[in-house]
Each structure stands twice: as C-alpha cells, then as structure tokens.
Design a protein around this motif. Sequence first.
Motif, PDB file in Angstrom:
ATOM      1  N   LEU A 191     -19.200 -44.143 -58.082  1.00 19.10           N
ATOM      2  CA  LEU A 191     -18.563 -45.460 -58.110  1.00 19.10           C
ATOM      3  C   LEU A 191     -19.399 -46.557 -57.478  1.00 19.10           C
ATOM      4  O   LEU A 191     -19.025 -47.732 -57.548  1.00 19.10           O
ATOM      5  CB  LEU A 191     -17.201 -45.393 -57.380  1.00 19.10           C
ATOM      6  CG  LEU A 191     -16.214 -44.346 -57.877  1.00 19.10           C
ATOM      7  CD1 LEU A 191     -14.964 -44.355 -57.002  1.00 19.10           C
ATOM      8  CD2 LEU A 191     -15.844 -44.608 -59.334  1.00 19.10           C
ATOM      9  N   GLY A 192     -20.523 -46.222 -56.850  1.00 18.91           N
ATOM     10  CA  GLY A 192     -21.238 -47.173 -55.999  1.00 18.91           C
ATOM     11  C   GLY A 192     -22.037 -48.227 -56.734  1.00 18.91           C
ATOM     12  O   GLY A 192     -22.273 -48.156 -57.941  1.00 18.91           O
ATOM     13  N   GLY A 193     -22.475 -49.210 -55.962  1.00 14.40           N
ATOM     14  CA  GLY A 193     -23.265 -50.314 -56.486  1.00 14.40           C
ATOM     15  C   GLY A 193     -24.745 -50.137 -56.283  1.00 14.40           C
ATOM     16  O   GLY A 193     -25.522 -51.073 -56.486  1.00 14.40           O
ATOM     17  N   SER A 194     -25.170 -48.941 -55.877  1.00 14.65           N
ATOM     18  CA  SER A 194     -26.587 -48.641 -55.715  1.00 14.65           C
ATOM     19  C   SER A 194     -26.948 -47.459 -56.608  1.00 14.65           C
ATOM     20  O   SER A 194     -26.183 -46.494 -56.719  1.00 14.65           O
ATOM     21  CB  SER A 194     -26.916 -48.300 -54.257  1.00 14.65           C
ATOM     22  OG  SER A 194     -28.235 -47.806 -54.133  1.00 14.65           O
ATOM     23  N   ARG A 195     -28.110 -47.524 -57.236  1.00 10.70           N
ATOM     24  CA  ARG A 195     -28.539 -46.439 -58.114  1.00 10.70           C
ATOM     25  C   ARG A 195     -28.874 -45.165 -57.345  1.00 10.70           C
ATOM     26  O   ARG A 195     -28.787 -44.068 -57.895  1.00 10.70           O
ATOM     27  CB  ARG A 195     -29.782 -46.867 -58.901  1.00 10.70           C
ATOM     28  CG  ARG A 195     -29.543 -47.935 -59.949  1.00 10.70           C
ATOM     29  CD  ARG A 195     -30.843 -48.393 -60.562  1.00 10.70           C
ATOM     30  NE  ARG A 195     -30.619 -49.467 -61.521  1.00 10.70           N
ATOM     31  CZ  ARG A 195     -30.657 -49.315 -62.849  1.00 10.70           C
ATOM     32  NH1 ARG A 195     -30.927 -48.138 -63.362  1.00 10.70           N
ATOM     33  NH2 ARG A 195     -30.447 -50.341 -63.643  1.00 10.70           N
ATOM     34  N   PHE A 196     -29.273 -45.304 -56.094  1.00 12.83           N
ATOM     35  CA  PHE A 196     -29.893 -44.161 -55.403  1.00 12.83           C
ATOM     36  C   PHE A 196     -29.171 -43.764 -54.120  1.00 12.83           C
ATOM     37  O   PHE A 196     -29.635 -42.867 -53.426  1.00 12.83           O
ATOM     38  CB  PHE A 196     -31.353 -44.499 -55.079  1.00 12.83           C
ATOM     39  CG  PHE A 196     -32.141 -44.942 -56.281  1.00 12.83           C
ATOM     40  CD1 PHE A 196     -32.564 -44.023 -57.213  1.00 12.83           C
ATOM     41  CD2 PHE A 196     -32.419 -46.281 -56.488  1.00 12.83           C
ATOM     42  CE1 PHE A 196     -33.281 -44.422 -58.338  1.00 12.83           C
ATOM     43  CE2 PHE A 196     -33.133 -46.700 -57.602  1.00 12.83           C
ATOM     44  CZ  PHE A 196     -33.564 -45.769 -58.537  1.00 12.83           C
ATOM     45  N   GLN A 197     -28.063 -44.409 -53.813  1.00 10.53           N
ATOM     46  CA  GLN A 197     -27.366 -44.129 -52.558  1.00 10.53           C
ATOM     47  C   GLN A 197     -26.852 -42.701 -52.502  1.00 10.53           C
ATOM     48  O   GLN A 197     -26.249 -42.197 -53.458  1.00 10.53           O
ATOM     49  CB  GLN A 197     -26.187 -45.095 -52.411  1.00 10.53           C
ATOM     50  CG  GLN A 197     -25.437 -44.985 -51.102  1.00 10.53           C
ATOM     51  CD  GLN A 197     -26.107 -45.767 -50.001  1.00 10.53           C
ATOM     52  OE1 GLN A 197     -27.068 -45.294 -49.406  1.00 10.53           O
ATOM     53  NE2 GLN A 197     -25.603 -46.960 -49.724  1.00 10.53           N
TER      54      GLN A 197
END
Length: 562
Positions: free
Chosen positions: A77-83
């Motif tokens: 669900l996140g807004g970072s590709r790599f988190q």
Amino acid sequence: MQASATRPGFTALFTPKLLTVLREGYGLGALKADIVAGLTVAIIALPLSMAIAIASGVPPERGLYTAIVGGFLVSALGGSRFQIGGPAGAFIVLVFATVQAHGIDGLILATFLSGFILLAIGFLRLGTFIKYVPYPVTVGFTSGIAVIILTSQLKDFFGLTLTGAEPGPFIPKLQALAEAAPTVNAAALLLALGSVAVIVGLRRWRPHWPGFLIAVVAATLVAWALGLPVETIGSRFGGIPQMLPAPHLPELSTEKIMAVLPAAFSFALLGGIESLLSAVVADSMTGRRHRSNSELVAQGAANIGSALFGGFCVTGTIARTAANVRAGARGPVSGMLHSLFLLAFMLVAAPLARFIPLAALAAILAVVAWNMAEKHQFAALLRSSWGDAVVLLVTFLLVVFRDLTEGILVGFGLGALLFLHRMSEAVRVEHGVSSLTDQPDSGEGPYSAANATDDDVVVYRIAGAFFFGAAAAVGAALDRIGGQPKACVIDIGSVSFLDSTAAATIEGFVRKARQQGTNVYLAGASQPVRKLLRTHGMRPPALRFYSRLDDAITAARRDAAN
C-alpha cells in the motif's frame, strides 16, 4: 483554475506505488530481480526481527508477526517503491516502556491506535510537515536511541545474572549491571564477541553475504555442539510457534484507550519520522520520489494489521530498505516477497529457533546500535554552531535520561525558537533615499545613509521576513526616526513575508506618525499585504499605497512641498 491545475489530486497523492509499477509494465525479469531482493532482505530481517522483539521486552515471535504482516502491507500500500517495513530498533525504548507500564495487551492496543493516527495524518496531508523536524533533533534522538539499545543488550551480551528485574531508566540500569558484573558468563561473552567479529568481518570482506544470519547460525551451532551453558530463546521463551495467530481485535475500553493513547501518539510520531526518512534514503539511492502522505497511510494500515495479528509497531526500516535497493529490487513486490519468505522460514524452521543463544542476538543489536549512532554527524553538529549544538545535546540527553518523546518535542521546540531567532536577525531596516535615479552611480547602493539628504522626506526599506519575531526590532528602528519629517516612505518590496504582528507594528508607527503630522507612504506592498493592512485599519489617507518606490517618493516630496 491555475491553482487546481498545479495542485496534485487525491489519486496522485494516494495511489500505491505497487499500482504505479504494475501500470508501467512488470515483466518476468523484474519478478526475478524482486525475488532475489526479497529473499536477501528476509535473511537479514529474520534474526533482526527476533532480536528487536526480545530487546523490546516481548517474545521473539512478535517481531516476526510484525515483519510478516506489517511488512507486507507497507510494501503493498505504500508510497515508496523500495520501502521495507517491520520492527525497528528506534522503537525499542518506547515499546519496552509501554510493555512495562501496560503489558503486551496495552502495547498491541497502542499499536492499533497509532495506525489510525497515522491514517489521519496521511489523509489530512500532514506528511509534508514531518520533514520540518530539524536535523540536529534527528541526529540527537537517533544517537540517544543507539546508546539505550546498546545498554539494553549488555545483560545478554555478558550473560549477567541480575538479582531482580532489569531497571528501565538509564542510570539505575547501569547501576544494576555494574552490581552484576561478577556474574559474567564467559561462554556468553565469547559467543557475543565472536558474533560481532563475524558480522564486522563479513561486512568488510564479503559485504553481500548475510552477516547477521551467518553469525546467529554459527553461534547456535557452536553453543549446541559444545553444550555451552548460555541462555537461549528456548530456555527463556520456550521457542516460537510455526504459524501466524488468528487475527483478533485488541481489548477496547475507554479506560484502556485513554491509558495507552500517549504511547500511541509517540508510536505514530516516531513511525512517521522514521518511515519518511527511510523513504528519502531510498529516493537518494534510486533517483525516484516517494509519496509521503500515501506512505503514512500505508504505515497506518500496517500498524493496524500488525496489531490484529499480535505484532507491535511497524515502520520503514532504513537498513533493510537500503539492502533491498542494493539487492536490485525493481518495486514493492520485493518487500511483499520478503514478508512471504519470512512466513515460510517461520513455518519450516521455527523449531530450530529455540537453540539460538541470546548472546548472539545481543551482538546483532550491539552492531545495529553502533551503526545507528551517527558519530560523524554528531561531531560535525557540535562544531557547526552553538545553536545546533544546544539542540543536539538537549535532544540526546533527554532521550537517554528522560524520555524519547520528550526529547523529540523539546528538541523540536528549541530548533523552532532558534530558527525564529535567526530569521529575526536576518531582517534589515535601511535608511536613505531609495530611488536609483537619484544616485545612479554612487556605488553605495540606493539605501546608503549618505544619500539621505532630504530632511522633509525620509525613506526606509525593510528587507527579509517581517514577522512577530522581528516586529520589536523593526518597530524600534522606525521609532528612531530623527526630527519631524513631513513624510515617511517605507519600502517593503523586499519583504518576503509579513504577518499580523508586523501589520500591527506598521499600524502603530503610522498612528504615531500621524499624531506628529507626518504622512506615511508604503511602496512595494503586494495585494495580500495590502489586504492584511486594510484589515488592521490602514487605509488612505492614513497610509497611502504605491506599487513603485519612485512613485511613492515623488508623491511624498510633492505633498511635503505643499
């Protein structure tokens, strides 16, 4: 119409990066790369998640629940590709304190509530404000956490036997550990030192090898083969289960919610800061840009999900995220696979975890604490300026000796006051004839005091941010106008910001000038500034507005001559 065209909408702000990556085209090559990256990160996260859980005062399986459920939701669900999400060393202090005060049930409830707080922060688009935490505060609380993590591992690192429960506060903890010094377990100490040596050696000579996992496996094999008298996960916790528990809501009652609400806010604050810092690190490594508010929404959902499965607080983890990038991840699928690999490890290898020596896990966290302590940045800030040094030291000392949340809040407050002080000192009030056409080649600039040759008309320029912090200094400078000129021109064309306190200062000066028979002319005021001044009663003829400075000076001289 123009503002709405440039301002991103809801979809642009909150679309998960997973959807973005899939829309761009996600092929077999990307999947293979993400499988390798996910497996690499899972190997790192497996021992680390258990070590963080134990240091936080909860059973090791809680750390795995957190990494599996929370980590999956952060990536999906996140807004970072790599988190990469999961339990973080930064939370050890807060989680331990919450467990001591409210038990594991209270910890799970606080985690659950922190998820809703993070959802609210994200949907209200407040994520952009977290970036305003001053750098000395970030370094101070990170270094303080590192010190606390290191001291919390001394008991298991040295195999000490305490007469009672290990104290939480820093000084009593050190006193209890010092009193237990004669009980050092040589076997535990050698295992811990050996684990540190393996981790450090592999990081230097084989940086791509999973040093944490190799150190734990080696220490476990040595302790089992030699029958060393050291404490293990099995002797303290009885091992870990082989499956995730069924999801269930934490105990909800008004009394319990009010009791853990401060901890929930602390989890949300620290989680928001840590996750966005981690996303920024990933951006700097890849050239991508994360969506901060979408990331906070994902962190909120992950904390809710983690609590439902018996885990604790989730955040973006800088070290695991960086490892994910270095391992060649292409998108969020690697983070989701990391969670599935952890689940597979737990299902298959859970019975073996009972043999892991706690000294080896303490060694892992000792290395994590050493890496967390931003030593070079700490020293650089101490040398940079007295203000940054004060903010850094106050934050660091409060985190170590008092409380993490208190350290962050007080450090942020001091940083804000320092910023206001610096901004107020940057405001300039210059006196002189201000028309460039009057002194075209003077070389002294249009506001040189040597150019102030007209006794009837005085000209002042205010430059910088004219706000409440600078209002007193600017007001004092205006009040020092000598004699009784017939007109006063104030140029605010170089004022970058003007607030209501500044408007009240101008209003007070105009009223005083009018009482002395001096007309006041304002040049360079934008429409919003004019509107604000009119709100404070500044309308012609009390105050006359001009767009150009030359026009204001011409009008002032004309009126003074009449």
